[in-house]
Design a protein around this motif. Structure first.
Motif, PDB file in Angstrom:
ATOM      1  N   CYS A  49     -68.213   5.508  23.810  1.00 46.64           N
ATOM      2  CA  CYS A  49     -68.013   4.213  24.445  1.00 46.64           C
ATOM      3  C   CYS A  49     -68.001   3.096  23.405  1.00 46.64           C
ATOM      4  N   CYS A  78     -72.284  -1.814  26.670  1.00 48.46           N
ATOM      5  CA  CYS A  78     -71.782  -0.472  26.382  1.00 48.46           C
ATOM      6  C   CYS A  78     -70.808  -0.151  27.514  1.00 48.46           C
ATOM      7  N   GLY A 115     -73.295   2.833  29.573  1.00 51.82           N
ATOM      8  CA  GLY A 115     -74.586   3.072  28.947  1.00 51.82           C
ATOM      9  C   GLY A 115     -75.731   3.025  29.932  1.00 51.82           C
ATOM     10  N   PHE A 152     -69.244  -0.762  22.140  1.00 55.58           N
ATOM     11  CA  PHE A 152     -70.435  -1.612  22.215  1.00 55.58           C
ATOM     12  C   PHE A 152     -70.086  -2.994  21.702  1.00 55.58           C
ATOM     13  N   ARG A 156     -71.702   8.264  22.752  1.00 56.54           N
ATOM     14  CA  ARG A 156     -71.253   8.632  24.099  1.00 56.54           C
ATOM     15  C   ARG A 156     -69.729   8.471  24.228  1.00 56.54           C
ATOM     16  N   VAL A 211     -79.653   0.608  25.570  1.00 57.08           N
ATOM     17  CA  VAL A 211     -78.871   1.526  24.746  1.00 57.08           C
ATOM     18  C   VAL A 211     -78.550   0.835  23.419  1.00 57.08           C
ATOM     19  N   GLN A 257     -76.137   4.822  19.921  1.00 59.86           N
ATOM     20  CA  GLN A 257     -76.188   5.699  21.092  1.00 59.86           C
ATOM     21  C   GLN A 257     -74.947   5.509  21.959  1.00 59.86           C
ATOM     22  N   CYS A 258     -74.516   4.285  22.109  1.00 56.52           N
ATOM     23  CA  CYS A 258     -73.333   3.972  22.897  1.00 56.52           C
ATOM     24  C   CYS A 258     -72.099   4.629  22.274  1.00 56.52           C
TER      25      CYS A 258
END
Length: 80
Positions: A57, A69, A43, A59, A55, A47, A51-52
Motif C-alpha cells: 500500500c 495507508c 492499514g 503511505f 502490505r 501503522v 508496515q504499510c
C-alpha cells in the motif's frame, strides 16, 4: 581476501540502509497519487510507513483526517 569481504559487507549495509520509509516499495509515484477523497484504507491505526509499504500500500501522512495507508491506483497498460 579479508579486504574483499569487508568491502562487500560495507556495500550490503550501505544499500540496505539507503531505503527510506517514504519510498513506495514496488509501486510507482503515479500509483500513489490518489486524491484524498478517493483513498481506500489499507492499514490499521498506528501503522508505520514501512508496515504499510510491506502490505503493498501507499503511505502519505501529509493530509489529516484521511487514510494515510491506502490502496494504490492500478496502472493500466494500453495495448493496440
Amino acid at each position: 581476501m579479508e579486504r574483499r569481504v569487508l568491502w562487500l559487507l560495507l556495500l550490503v549495509l550501505a544499500l540496505g540502509s539507503s531505503k527510506s520509509a517514504s519510498e513506495y516499495v514496488g509501486l510507482s509515484a503515479n500509483q500513489c497519487a490518489v486524491p484524498a477523497k478517493d483513498r481506500v484504507d489499507c492499514g490499521y491505526p498506528q501503522v508505520s510507513p514501512e508496515q504499510c509499504n510491506n502490505r503493498g500500500c501507499c503511505f502519505d501522512s501529509s493530509i489529516p483526517e484521511v487514510p494515510w495507508c491506502f490502496k494504490p491506483l492500478q496502472e493500466t497498460e494500453c495495448t493496440f
